[in-house]
Design a protein around this motif. Structure first.
Motif, PDB file in Angstrom:
ATOM      1  N   LEU A   8       0.619  -1.232   0.122  1.00  0.00           N
ATOM      2  CA  LEU A   8       0.102   0.035   0.137  1.00  0.00           C
ATOM      3  C   LEU A   8       0.698   1.453  -0.016  1.00  0.00           C
ATOM      4  O   LEU A   8       0.747   2.350  -0.675  1.00  0.00           O
ATOM      5  CB  LEU A   8      -0.908   0.010   1.378  1.00  0.00           C
ATOM      6  CG  LEU A   8      -1.946  -1.112   1.304  1.00  0.00           C
ATOM      7  CD1 LEU A   8      -2.833  -1.049   2.662  1.00  0.00           C
ATOM      8  CD2 LEU A   8      -2.934  -0.798  -0.031  1.00  0.00           C
ATOM      9  N   ASN A   9       1.769   1.180   0.945  1.00  0.00           N
ATOM     10  CA  ASN A   9       2.709   2.377   0.921  1.00  0.00           C
ATOM     11  C   ASN A   9       3.322   2.618  -0.285  1.00  0.00           C
ATOM     12  O   ASN A   9       3.747   3.889  -0.932  1.00  0.00           O
ATOM     13  CB  ASN A   9       3.964   2.004   2.150  1.00  0.00           C
ATOM     14  CG  ASN A   9       3.204   2.692   3.352  1.00  0.00           C
ATOM     15  OD1 ASN A   9       3.180   3.856   3.682  1.00  0.00           O
ATOM     16  ND2 ASN A   9       2.926   1.728   4.070  1.00  0.00           N
ATOM     17  N   ARG A  10       3.968   1.749  -1.020  1.00  0.00           N
ATOM     18  CA  ARG A  10       4.680   1.612  -2.260  1.00  0.00           C
ATOM     19  C   ARG A  10       3.719   2.337  -3.465  1.00  0.00           C
ATOM     20  O   ARG A  10       4.090   3.273  -4.055  1.00  0.00           O
ATOM     21  CB  ARG A  10       5.232   0.246  -2.480  1.00  0.00           C
ATOM     22  CG  ARG A  10       6.030   0.241  -4.128  1.00  0.00           C
ATOM     23  CD  ARG A  10       6.344  -1.230  -4.387  1.00  0.00           C
ATOM     24  NE  ARG A  10       5.439  -2.168  -4.432  1.00  0.00           N
ATOM     25  CZ  ARG A  10       4.480  -2.163  -5.339  1.00  0.00           C
ATOM     26  NH1 ARG A  10       4.636  -1.451  -6.493  1.00  0.00           N
ATOM     27  NH2 ARG A  10       3.384  -3.049  -5.469  1.00  0.00           N
ATOM     28  N   VAL A  11       2.638   1.702  -3.618  1.00  0.00           N
ATOM     29  CA  VAL A  11       1.850   2.133  -4.565  1.00  0.00           C
ATOM     30  C   VAL A  11       1.475   3.621  -4.284  1.00  0.00           C
ATOM     31  O   VAL A  11       1.208   4.500  -5.267  1.00  0.00           O
ATOM     32  CB  VAL A  11       0.360   1.322  -4.708  1.00  0.00           C
ATOM     33  CG1 VAL A  11      -0.326   1.724  -5.855  1.00  0.00           C
ATOM     34  CG2 VAL A  11       1.063   0.131  -5.099  1.00  0.00           C
ATOM     35  N   ALA A  12       0.973   3.889  -3.043  1.00  0.00           N
ATOM     36  CA  ALA A  12       0.539   5.332  -2.754  1.00  0.00           C
ATOM     37  C   ALA A  12       1.600   6.483  -2.973  1.00  0.00           C
ATOM     38  O   ALA A  12       1.515   7.345  -3.743  1.00  0.00           O
ATOM     39  CB  ALA A  12       0.056   5.337  -1.329  1.00  0.00           C
ATOM     40  N   ALA A  13       2.987   5.746  -2.677  1.00  0.00           N
ATOM     41  CA  ALA A  13       4.053   6.909  -2.785  1.00  0.00           C
ATOM     42  C   ALA A  13       4.554   6.906  -4.409  1.00  0.00           C
ATOM     43  O   ALA A  13       5.463   7.653  -4.923  1.00  0.00           O
ATOM     44  CB  ALA A  13       4.926   6.376  -1.953  1.00  0.00           C
ATOM     45  N   SER A  14       4.031   6.154  -5.380  1.00  0.00           N
ATOM     46  CA  SER A  14       4.546   6.243  -6.678  1.00  0.00           C
ATOM     47  C   SER A  14       3.588   6.212  -7.733  1.00  0.00           C
ATOM     48  O   SER A  14       3.945   6.192  -9.010  1.00  0.00           O
ATOM     49  CB  SER A  14       5.433   4.959  -6.981  1.00  0.00           C
ATOM     50  OG  SER A  14       4.514   3.485  -6.685  1.00  0.00           O
ATOM     51  N   THR A  15       2.418   6.576  -7.321  1.00  0.00           N
ATOM     52  CA  THR A  15       1.238   6.810  -8.324  1.00  0.00           C
ATOM     53  C   THR A  15       0.312   7.838  -8.071  1.00  0.00           C
ATOM     54  O   THR A  15       0.583   8.487  -7.051  1.00  0.00           O
ATOM     55  CB  THR A  15       0.381   5.535  -8.696  1.00  0.00           C
ATOM     56  OG1 THR A  15      -0.245   5.324  -7.323  1.00  0.00           O
ATOM     57  CG2 THR A  15       1.257   4.215  -8.909  1.00  0.00           C
ATOM     58  N   GLY A  16      -0.506   8.235  -8.946  1.00  0.00           N
ATOM     59  CA  GLY A  16      -1.513   9.308  -8.865  1.00  0.00           C
ATOM     60  C   GLY A  16      -0.836  10.613  -9.194  1.00  0.00           C
ATOM     61  O   GLY A  16       0.314  10.921  -9.508  1.00  0.00           O
ATOM     62  N   ASN A  17      -1.668  11.732  -8.962  1.00  0.00           N
ATOM     63  CA  ASN A  17      -1.154  13.041  -9.274  1.00  0.00           C
ATOM     64  C   ASN A  17      -0.587  13.830  -8.128  1.00  0.00           C
ATOM     65  O   ASN A  17      -0.091  14.819  -8.293  1.00  0.00           O
ATOM     66  CB  ASN A  17      -2.350  14.045  -9.664  1.00  0.00           C
ATOM     67  CG  ASN A  17      -3.607  14.112  -8.823  1.00  0.00           C
ATOM     68  OD1 ASN A  17      -3.405  13.345  -7.566  1.00  0.00           O
ATOM     69  ND2 ASN A  17      -4.578  14.771  -9.232  1.00  0.00           N
ATOM     70  N   ASP A  18      -0.832  13.335  -6.846  1.00  0.00           N
ATOM     71  CA  ASP A  18       0.057  13.647  -5.458  1.00  0.00           C
ATOM     72  C   ASP A  18       0.538  12.480  -4.655  1.00  0.00           C
ATOM     73  O   ASP A  18      -0.047  12.510  -3.689  1.00  0.00           O
ATOM     74  CB  ASP A  18      -0.799  14.671  -4.806  1.00  0.00           C
ATOM     75  CG  ASP A  18      -0.485  15.699  -3.901  1.00  0.00           C
ATOM     76  OD1 ASP A  18       0.776  15.341  -3.702  1.00  0.00           O
ATOM     77  OD2 ASP A  18      -0.944  16.559  -3.427  1.00  0.00           O
TER      78      ASP A  18
END
Length: 351
Positions: free
Chosen positions: A166-176
């Motif tokens: 979860l931390n990896r994807v949250a910190a590497s995808t999206g506009n922020d």
């Protein structure tokens, strides 16, 4: 005297008593019709269309958010009806209509939540009506409608590997990604609810003792330890996004400096579900992080510390009396946090 004796068995007053009453009213400048009109007006019960907006103004923003859609449905069906008209059976029927018309979601559980919230929304309206003296408690039909039995929650604590994903994807995808990584870290460390995070203000950050003031449901307030790393990132985020210059000083903000809303969480978990299939399949949400942290704390530091970590207040329940004597304090919560994060905390005694 004879008039009183003659009419002692009747419901109405004697003619002489009526004449005396008319004389008193005439001297006061009050006509009998005035009394009849005021009595009739005092008995008028408002319609739902008239009274629901009054209740909406009286409750908190969180309550309006939870019950708003159900009050809208009540107005659609019963807007022109008076509060004292619906029966308990009609309320049950309305709740079933709401269940049938609900939006179907992957994590739906037969519409129990829709029924529960519909009944609770009406109970809120009637509680205010009773408090305002519009109705008596015996005239409240909602309190005679039973709530559906709650099913056990499907939420559970996650393991170390899923949390890392979860931390990896949250910190590497999206506009922020910086904002999303901060959100995941904040909820993982504090086990706070979404409302607590969104209400966090710059004045609530105590950098010296590494604690934050959380404001959560039911107007509860508590100081919660955070790691020095999280405190540093929260302060940097607030500085970079203009929280100090804002009137309300809320910490969490979008890139355009406007305060964060619940919508950011919706977008975050939708995106995480696109990258991690198990997130979408199991309908993982922010509250799962709360389960994860509290489960870990309970396993390693016991029930009393987990209870304090969660911010659960004392209550008269199964363990209410015992909890009074086994409450954990901030140093114990900070010790659990230090073990969870691997960082020293200023509230944990040395040695």
């Amino acid at each position: 005297m004879s008039d009183r004796v003659e009419h002692s068995g009747n419901a109405g007053p004697a003619p002489s008593e009526l004449e005396a009453a008319r004389l008193v009213l005439a001297r006061m400048g009050v006509a009998p019709e005035d009394l009849v009109g005021s009595a009739a007006e005092s008995c008028v019960v408002p319609t739902f269309a008239e009274y629901v907006p009054v209740v909406q103004q009286a409750v908190s923003a969180g309550t309006r958010r939870v019950y708003g859609s159900y009050w809208k449905r009540v107005l659609e069906f019963w807007g022109s009806r008076r509060l004292d008209e619906p029966t308990a059976s009609e309320i049950k029927h309305l709740a079933e209509q709401v269940r049938a018309q609900r939006v179907l979601r992957r994590n739906a559980r037969g519409g129990r939540s829709a029924v529960e919230h519909c009944i609770a929304a009406l109970r809120c309206v009637y509680r205010h009506a009773v408090a305002d003296g519009i109705l008596s408690e015996s005239q409240d039909p909602a309190r005679r409608v039973a709530m559906p039995r709650r099913l056990p929650s499907t939420r559970r604590g996650l393991g170390e590997q899923p949390v890392a994903e979860l931390n990896r994807v949250a910190a590497s995808t999206g506009n922020d990604p910086a904002l999303d990584a901060l959100l995941v870290r904040l909820h993982t460390e504090t086990a706070c609810r979404r409302g607590g995070a969104l209400a966090l203000r710059v004045a609530d950050l105590d950098a010296d003792q590494c604690v934050v003031l959380l404001r959560e449901k039911n107007d509860a307030m508590r100081w919660q330890p955070v790691s020095p790393t999280l405190m540093r990132h929260l302060r940097e985020h607030a500085d970079q996004r203009g929280a100090h210059a804002s009137g309300d000083g809320r910490v969490l903000r979008y890139r355009n400096r406007s305060p964060l809303t619940h919508r950011r969480y919706d977008h975050l978990w939708h995106r995480l579900g696109q990258h991690l299939s198990w997130v979408a399949t199991q309908q993982v949400s922010t509250h799962w992080l709360r389960h994860t942290t509290l489960t870990w704390v309970e396993r390693h530091f016991g029930y009393a510390v987990a209870r304090a970590y969660a911010g659960h207040t004392d209550h008269a329940g199964q363990d209410g009396a015992t909890a009074t004597y086994v409450r954990a304090g901030l140093p114990e919560i900070a010790a659990a946090l230090a073990a969870l994060t691997g960082e020293e905390h200023p509230l944990v005694p040395a040695g």
